[in-house]
Scaffold this active site. Structure first.
Site, mmCIF file in Angstrom:
data_model
loop_
_atom_site.group_PDB
_atom_site.id
_atom_site.type_symbol
_atom_site.label_atom_id
_atom_site.label_comp_id
_atom_site.label_asym_id
_atom_site.label_seq_id
_atom_site.Cartn_x
_atom_site.Cartn_y
_atom_site.Cartn_z
ATOM 1 N N SER A 250 0.821 -1.210 0.000
ATOM 2 C CA SER A 250 0.000 0.000 0.000
ATOM 3 C C SER A 250 0.857 1.262 0.000
ATOM 4 O O SER A 250 0.395 2.340 -0.318
ATOM 5 C CB SER A 250 -0.921 0.002 1.217
ATOM 6 O OG SER A 250 -0.164 -0.203 2.392
ATOM 7 N N LYS A 251 2.122 1.104 0.340
ATOM 8 C CA LYS A 251 3.001 2.269 0.345
ATOM 9 C C LYS A 251 3.493 2.600 -1.052
ATOM 10 O O LYS A 251 4.129 3.605 -1.281
ATOM 11 C CB LYS A 251 4.219 2.006 1.244
ATOM 12 C CG LYS A 251 3.874 1.797 2.709
ATOM 13 C CD LYS A 251 3.922 3.113 3.459
ATOM 14 C CE LYS A 251 3.320 2.980 4.850
ATOM 15 N NZ LYS A 251 4.166 2.201 5.744
#
Length: 474
Positions: A250-251
Site C-alpha cells: 500500500s506504500k
RNA sequence: GGCCCGGUAGUCUAGUCUGGCUUAGGACGCCGCCCUCUCAAGGCGGAGAUCACGGGUUCGAAUCCCGUCCGGGCUACCA
C-alpha cells in the site's frame, strides 16, 4: 437475510492489487452466497478524488470481471453510491448524534490538539477538552464564529469486541479510543462516519477489508450503536500485501496498480487466479482456478493470517497457463494494442496466424512484439545475427534457389526442402537454420522458423535472403 | 512509547483448532538431464525449512503453555 458485501475504493488513482484482492474476495463471497455486491466510491476527501481516478477504478474492476449489482451504473435502492453525493445524510446523522448526546462540537484546531499532546509528552487521542465545555463556554465559542469539528463521544469503561472471521475474537477497551472526529470543520464527514453510516444504511452484512482497518472497527461498532443499530456485521480483515522486500504494498502506487499489470500483458484470469491465491488456499495442491471455480470453492475461513508477498514470477506462470488457453483470434486482438505501443503497425489476421506459435512462449503479452516485428517491418540483423550470417553468402544463395522453386509455400514443404538441403551439405539442423532465421527475422530468437516463413510469405522471405546475399555477408 | 496483528524453504502455501498418518506435502522460482531449428513449452530428476528463538507439558509438539526476539498495522479534522 441476503448477504451484502461491498468494495469501497477511494478514487485517488487506479485500483492497486491490494484493493483488487479485497474486491475479489468480497465479490466471490457475495456471489457464492447468492448475495449482493455493492460498489461504493469513497470520495469524501476532495483533495484526493479525481474523475479519472473514479472512472479508472470502475474500468479496472470491470476488467477483472467483478461486476457489481449496486453502485455507479446499475444504481440501486440504497444510492447514491458516491459519498460525495451523500453529504446531506452525513450532516443529518452528525446532527442527530449531537442531539442524542453521542457527539459534540469541538472548537480546538488540529494544531492546538497537537500542541497539548506534545506538552503531555506525546500523548495520543483527544484529551476531551471540548467535551468538558460548559453551556456558556460553548455558546460563546459558537457565537465567536470559530470553526468547529464534531467529535464522537466514546463511552468510558467498556470493552468492544467482535469475532473476526479470519482472526478470531478481537477486543479493545474504550479507554484506548479517543473521541474521534466524525465531521471536519469544513463540514465534510470523515471516513469513520461516512463508511460506518453507509455500511449501516446499505445493509452491508459482511465487511471484508484490509487488516489496517482493525483498529477502526471498534469505533465503527460504537458509531453503529449510537446510530441505533442493533446488529453487528460480520468482519473479515485480510492480511496485508507486501512486496518482495516485505514492505507493505500500500506504500507503493503506480507500479502495483492493476492497470499497469494489464498494460504489461497480464490476462485478467491470471490476475484473478493469482490474487485469489494470495492469502487464501483451497487445499494443499490446487493452483488453477477459474472465476466460476473460485465462486464455488472460496471461503473466508480459509483466508490466511500472515502477510503475503506479491510474487510476479508466479503471476507470470499463471499468465502463461491462461495465454495457452486463449483462442488465436482473441490473442491477436489482445496483442494489437501491445504491438501498437511497441511501434508496430500490426494486422490482426497476421497476428492470428502466428498466435499458435506464440502461445507457448509468452509469459507476458508484451513479450510478443520482438517476436513478431519481422512480420510487419523490414529488419536489419542485430549484432548476434550478423555474427551468424558472416560467411554464409554461398549457403544463402543455395537456400534461395531451393525455396524459389518450391511447388507450394507451406511450412511442411519449406521444412522438407531445407532439411534436404542441409543433409546435402552435411549441416546440422542448427547450423542450417540459424542463418536463415538471422536473415529473415534479423534475430536469433523467433517463433519456429518454417511456420514463420510460411506466414511471412515467399516474396518477402526470398527478398530478405536475397538482399543479404547481395553483398553484406560475402 | 501504548494498543493490536503476524512469524513453515527465496516466494505463495498445506498441516496448527481436534498432538502421533510428516523421514514437514504441493506450487512458483532455481539447478541438472531429456526433447529440440532458436526461444519457450513439455517430460524426468535435484538442491533448498534446525516449522523465528528459548524453555516447559507429554511416551511423543510445527501443532498445547510460558517467555524472548523480529516484522508489520494503528495511534490524523487520510482512508
Amino acid at each position: 437475510m441476503t448477504v451484502r458485501t461491498r468494495i469501497a475504493p477511494a478514487p485517488s488513482g487506479y485500483i492497486h492489487v491490494g484493493n483488487a484482492r479485497t474486491a475479489l474476495y468480497s465479490w466471490l463471497f457475495a456471489r457464492q452466497q447468492g448475495g449482493v455486491f455493492v460498489l461504493r466510491v469513497e470520495d469524501t476527501d476532495a483533495k484526493r478524488a479525481t474523475q479519472e481516478g473514479f472512472e479508472g477504478a470502475l474500468e479496472d474492476l470491470r476488467w477483472l470481471g467483478l461486476s457489481w449489482d449496486e453502485g455507479p451504473g446499475p444504481g440501486g435502492e440504497f444510492g447514491p453510491y458516491r459519498q460525495s453525493e451523500r453529504f446531506e445524510g452525513y450532516r443529518a446523522a452528525t446532527l442527530s448524534l449531537m442531539e442524542s448526546g453521542h457527539a459534540y462540537r469541538c472548537y480546538c484546531t488540529a494544531d492546538e490538539v497537537a500542541a497539548r499532546r506534545a506538552r503531555k509528552g506525546g500523548a495520543q487521542g483527544y484529551d476531551g477538552h471540548c467535551r468538558k465545555l460548559s453551556e456558556l463556554e460553548r455558546s460563546e465559542l459558537q457565537r465567536s464564529g470559530r470553526p468547529s469539528a464534531v467529535r464522537f463521544k466514546v463511552p468510558d469503561g467498556r470493552t468492544i469486541s467482535f469475532d473476526d472471521v479470519v482472526r478470531g475474537r478481537v477486543e479493545t477497551g474504550t479507554e484506548q479510543i479517543g473521541d474521534f472526529v466524525i465531521q471536519r470543520s469544513d463540514g465534510s464527514p470523515t471516513y469513520l462516519l461516512a463508511a460506518g453510516l453507509d455500511d449501516l444504511l446499505m445493509n452491508i452484512t459482511h465487511i471484508i477489508r484490509g487488516e489496517d482497518l482493525i483498529p477502526a472497527t471498534p469505533r465503527q461498532i460504537l458509531l453503529r450503536e449510537a446510530m441505533g443499530a442493533t446488529d453487528v456485521p460480520v468482519f473479515a480483515h485480510l492480511p496485508l500485501l507486501v512486496d518482495e522486500r516485505g514492505r507493505p504494498l500500500s506504500k507503493r502506487w503506480g507500479d502495483v496498480a492493476v492497470r499497469s499489470y494489464r498494460e504489461r500483458g497480464f490476462l485478467s484470469q491470471a490476475m484473478v487466479n493469482y490474487l485469489a491465491l494470495l492469502g487464501w488456499s483451497y487445499d494443499d495442491r490446487t493452483n488453477i482456478f477459474s472465476l466460476e471455480e473460485l465462486v464455488d470453492r472460496f471461503s473466508l475461513e480459509r483466508v490466511g493470517r500472515n502477510p503475503a508477498a506479491f510474487d510476479e514470477n508466479k503471476l507470470e506462470w499463471l499468465n502463461l497457463h491462461y495465454i495457452k488457453q486463449t483462442e488465436p483470434g482473441e490473442l491477436a486482438r489482445e496483442l494489437m494494442p501491445i504491438c501498437a505501443a511497441a511501434g508496430i503497425d500490426a494486422e490482426v489476421t497476421v497476428l492470428e496466424a502466428v498466435a499458435p506459435l506464440l502461445v507457448e512462449r509468452l509469459r507476458r503479452l508484451d513479450e510478443a512484439p520482438p517476436m513478431v516485428r519481422f512480420l510487419f517491418q523490414e529488419v536489419a540483423p542485430d549484432e548476434k545475427a550478423l555474427k551468424v550470417l558472416a560467411g554464409q553468402g554461398d549457403y544463402l544463395k543455395a537456400v534461395l534457389e531451393a525455396l524459389e522453386n518450391l511447388p507450394e509455400w507451406t511450412a511442411q514443404a519449406i521444412e522438407d526442402r531445407l532439411r534436404e538441403l542441409a543433409s546435402e551439405r552435411a549441416l546440422k539442423p542448427k547450423q542450417a537454420f540459424q542463418p536463415i532465421r538471422a536473415a529473415v527475422t534479423g534475430t536469433l530468437v523467433s517463433p519456429p522458423l518454417f511456420e514463420s516463413l510460411e506466414i511471412l510469405g515467399r516474396g518477402r522471405t526470398l527478398q530478405r535472403i536475397n538482399s543479404l546475399t547481395a553483398g553484406q555477408v560475402g
